[in-house]
Design an enzyme around this catalytic site. Structure first.
Site, PDB file in Angstrom:
ATOM      1  N   LYS A 202      25.698 -27.059 -80.085  1.00 32.14           N
ATOM      2  CA  LYS A 202      25.383 -28.366 -79.507  1.00 32.14           C
ATOM      3  C   LYS A 202      26.259 -28.659 -78.274  1.00 32.14           C
ATOM      4  CE  LYS A 202      23.726 -30.292 -83.919  1.00 32.14           C
ATOM      5  NZ  LYS A 202      23.794 -31.444 -84.867  1.00 32.14           N
TER       6      LYS A 202
ATOM      7  N   TYR B 157      13.823 -33.043 -83.360  1.00 37.54           N
ATOM      8  CA  TYR B 157      14.391 -33.851 -84.448  1.00 37.54           C
ATOM      9  C   TYR B 157      13.393 -34.898 -84.964  1.00 37.54           C
ATOM     10  CZ  TYR B 157      19.189 -32.005 -84.389  1.00 37.54           C
ATOM     11  OH  TYR B 157      20.309 -31.207 -84.527  1.00 37.54           O
TER      12      TYR B 157
ATOM     13  N   PHE C 266      20.199 -43.195 -86.949  1.00 34.40           N
ATOM     14  CA  PHE C 266      21.001 -42.438 -85.985  1.00 34.40           C
ATOM     15  C   PHE C 266      20.146 -41.669 -84.975  1.00 34.40           C
ATOM     16  CE2 PHE C 266      20.625 -39.848 -89.897  1.00 34.40           C
ATOM     17  CZ  PHE C 266      20.014 -38.714 -89.386  1.00 34.40           C
TER      18      PHE C 266
ATOM     19  N   ARG D 287      24.209 -21.749 -92.902  1.00 34.35           N
ATOM     20  CA  ARG D 287      24.618 -23.095 -93.344  1.00 34.35           C
ATOM     21  C   ARG D 287      26.032 -23.051 -93.948  1.00 34.35           C
ATOM     22  NH1 ARG D 287      21.400 -27.562 -91.952  1.00 34.35           N
ATOM     23  NH2 ARG D 287      22.114 -28.573 -93.849  1.00 34.35           N
TER      24      ARG D 287
ATOM     25  N   THR E   9      27.660 -31.322 -92.852  1.00 27.61           N
ATOM     26  CA  THR E   9      27.231 -32.100 -91.679  1.00 27.61           C
ATOM     27  C   THR E   9      28.382 -32.924 -91.105  1.00 27.61           C
ATOM     28  OG1 THR E   9      25.089 -32.276 -92.752  1.00 27.61           O
ATOM     29  CG2 THR E   9      25.474 -33.735 -90.879  1.00 27.61           C
TER      30      THR E   9
ATOM     31  N   ARG F 228      32.194 -26.195 -88.359  1.00 31.48           N
ATOM     32  CA  ARG F 228      32.332 -27.639 -88.147  1.00 31.48           C
ATOM     33  C   ARG F 228      33.764 -28.111 -88.427  1.00 31.48           C
ATOM     34  NH1 ARG F 228      26.324 -29.104 -90.492  1.00 31.48           N
ATOM     35  NH2 ARG F 228      25.310 -29.469 -88.490  1.00 31.48           N
TER      36      ARG F 228
ATOM     37  N   ASN G  11      28.704 -32.668 -84.026  1.00 28.62           N
ATOM     38  CA  ASN G  11      29.161 -31.742 -85.068  1.00 28.62           C
ATOM     39  C   ASN G  11      28.893 -30.264 -84.755  1.00 28.62           C
ATOM     40  OD1 ASN G  11      26.450 -31.786 -85.491  1.00 28.62           O
ATOM     41  ND2 ASN G  11      26.525 -32.443 -87.624  1.00 28.62           N
TER      42      ASN G  11
ATOM     43  N   HIS H  71      23.822 -26.691 -85.066  1.00 32.27           N
ATOM     44  CA  HIS H  71      22.643 -26.941 -85.918  1.00 32.27           C
ATOM     45  C   HIS H  71      22.242 -25.627 -86.558  1.00 32.27           C
ATOM     46  CE1 HIS H  71      18.549 -27.794 -87.218  1.00 32.27           C
ATOM     47  NE2 HIS H  71      18.233 -26.630 -86.677  1.00 32.27           N
TER      48      HIS H  71
ATOM     49  N   GLU I 283      11.193 -24.032 -86.317  1.00 33.63           N
ATOM     50  CA  GLU I 283      12.182 -24.263 -85.259  1.00 33.63           C
ATOM     51  C   GLU I 283      12.259 -23.067 -84.314  1.00 33.63           C
ATOM     52  OE1 GLU I 283      14.938 -27.249 -87.980  1.00 33.63           O
ATOM     53  OE2 GLU I 283      15.770 -25.327 -87.352  1.00 33.63           O
TER      54      GLU I 283
HETATM   55  P1  RTP Z   1      21.532 -30.187 -88.225  1.00 34.70           P
HETATM   56  O1  RTP Z   1      20.098 -30.517 -88.586  1.00 34.70           O
HETATM   57  O2  RTP Z   1      21.932 -30.677 -86.858  1.00 34.70           O
HETATM   58  O3  RTP Z   1      21.843 -28.745 -88.469  1.00 34.70           O
HETATM   59  O4  RTP Z   1      22.510 -30.944 -89.227  1.00 34.70           O
HETATM   60  P2  RTP Z   1      22.342 -31.107 -90.783  1.00 34.70           P
HETATM   61  O5  RTP Z   1      21.137 -30.378 -91.281  1.00 34.70           O
HETATM   62  O6  RTP Z   1      23.657 -30.751 -91.374  1.00 34.70           O
HETATM   63  O7  RTP Z   1      22.129 -32.666 -90.891  1.00 34.70           O
HETATM   64  P3  RTP Z   1      20.754 -33.522 -90.851  1.00 34.70           P
HETATM   65  O8  RTP Z   1      20.733 -34.372 -92.051  1.00 34.70           O
HETATM   66  O9  RTP Z   1      19.582 -32.620 -90.581  1.00 34.70           O
HETATM   67  O10 RTP Z   1      21.009 -34.459 -89.586  1.00 34.70           O
HETATM   68  C1  RTP Z   1      20.772 -34.009 -88.269  1.00 34.70           C
HETATM   69  C2  RTP Z   1      21.916 -34.437 -87.380  1.00 34.70           C
HETATM   70  O11 RTP Z   1      21.896 -35.860 -87.265  1.00 34.70           O
HETATM   71  C3  RTP Z   1      23.226 -36.338 -87.184  1.00 34.70           C
HETATM   72  N1  RTP Z   1      23.469 -37.265 -88.284  1.00 34.70           N
HETATM   73  N2  RTP Z   1      24.115 -38.362 -88.099  1.00 34.70           N
HETATM   74  N3  RTP Z   1      25.387 -40.847 -88.449  1.00 34.70           N
HETATM   75  C4  RTP Z   1      24.805 -40.241 -89.496  1.00 34.70           C
HETATM   76  O12 RTP Z   1      24.795 -40.720 -90.618  1.00 34.70           O
HETATM   77  C5  RTP Z   1      24.166 -38.977 -89.277  1.00 34.70           C
HETATM   78  N4  RTP Z   1      23.550 -38.250 -90.191  1.00 34.70           N
HETATM   79  C6  RTP Z   1      23.115 -37.156 -89.550  1.00 34.70           C
HETATM   80  C7  RTP Z   1      24.165 -35.165 -87.304  1.00 34.70           C
HETATM   81  O13 RTP Z   1      24.561 -34.773 -85.991  1.00 34.70           O
HETATM   82  C8  RTP Z   1      23.299 -34.105 -87.926  1.00 34.70           C
HETATM   83  O14 RTP Z   1      23.737 -32.830 -87.565  1.00 34.70           O
HETATM   84 MG    MG Z   2      19.222 -30.604 -90.447  1.00 34.64          MG
END
Ligand code: RTP
Ligand code: MG
Length: 143
Positions: free
Chosen positions: A11, A51, A59, A87, A93, A104, A114, A117, A128
């Site tokens: 990112k 997204y 968010f 992962r 996350t 991370r 973070n 992805h 994707e």
């Molecule tokens: P990613 O998709 O980016 O790999 O991350 P992830 O699976 O670990 O998390 P996901 O739930 O898919 O959320 C996508 C991205 O959104 C941001 N986020 N912010 N402020 C918040 O509560 C919040 N929750 C998620 C994070 O940047 C996350 O990577």
């Molecule tokens: Mg995700």
């Protein structure tokens, strides 16, 4: 165990920190192979499309703004159990919850910024990869 492909993004925060090589080294040390890669400055439409699953989340707007704030490095990683393995080396996350030694934990500053992805399942990995790469951009690494 099956050979899988997964989609990964370094990112804008991690690209700005100049740690693409360090993160690539983590992929390689874990046994993942890079079979496609490109650096892109995402458009708003691309970030929103990528997204879209989060579009109702509070968010979403900040996430899209962040993802277009600078270039990203995107890659397709291949290996045994690649989706779960990626992962695992990414960490949770929220970097505060990320295990020691994960990408991370070492490079992310907050849940919003973070560092990386990674696809979260076989269906999303397929979708994707296809969102950003055409079939002829994916290179076979077995020889
Ligand atoms: P990613 O998709 O980016 O790999 O991350 P992830 O699976 O670990 O998390 P996901 O739930 O898919 O959320 C996508 C991205 O959104 C941001 N986020 N912010 N402020 C918040 O509560 C919040 N929750 C998620 C994070 O940047 C996350 O990577
Ligand atoms: Mg995700």
């Amino acid at each position: 165990m099956a050979i899988e492909r997964t989609f990964s993004i370094i990112k804008p925060d991690a690209v700005a920190k100049n740690v693409i090589g360090e993160i690539y080294s983590r992929f390689e040390k874990s046994g993942l192979r890079i079979v496609a890669a490109k650096m892109v400055h995402l458009t708003q439409a691309q970030a929103e499309g990528f997204y879209a699953v989060h579009k109702e989340r509070p968010f979403f707007k900040d996430l899209v703004s962040f993802m277009i704030s600078g270039p990203v490095m995107m890659q397709v990683l291949e290996g045994e159990n690649a989706i779960a393995l990626n992962r695992e080396i990414m960490g949770a996350t929220n970097p505060k919850d990320a295990a020691l030694g994960t990408i991370r934990a070492d490079f992310a500053s907050s849940i919003d910024e973070n560092a990386v992805h990674g696809s979260d399942g076989q269906d999303t990995a397929k979708e994707e990869i296809a969102f950003f790469f055409s079939d002829n951009e994916l290179c076979a690494r077995t020889r």
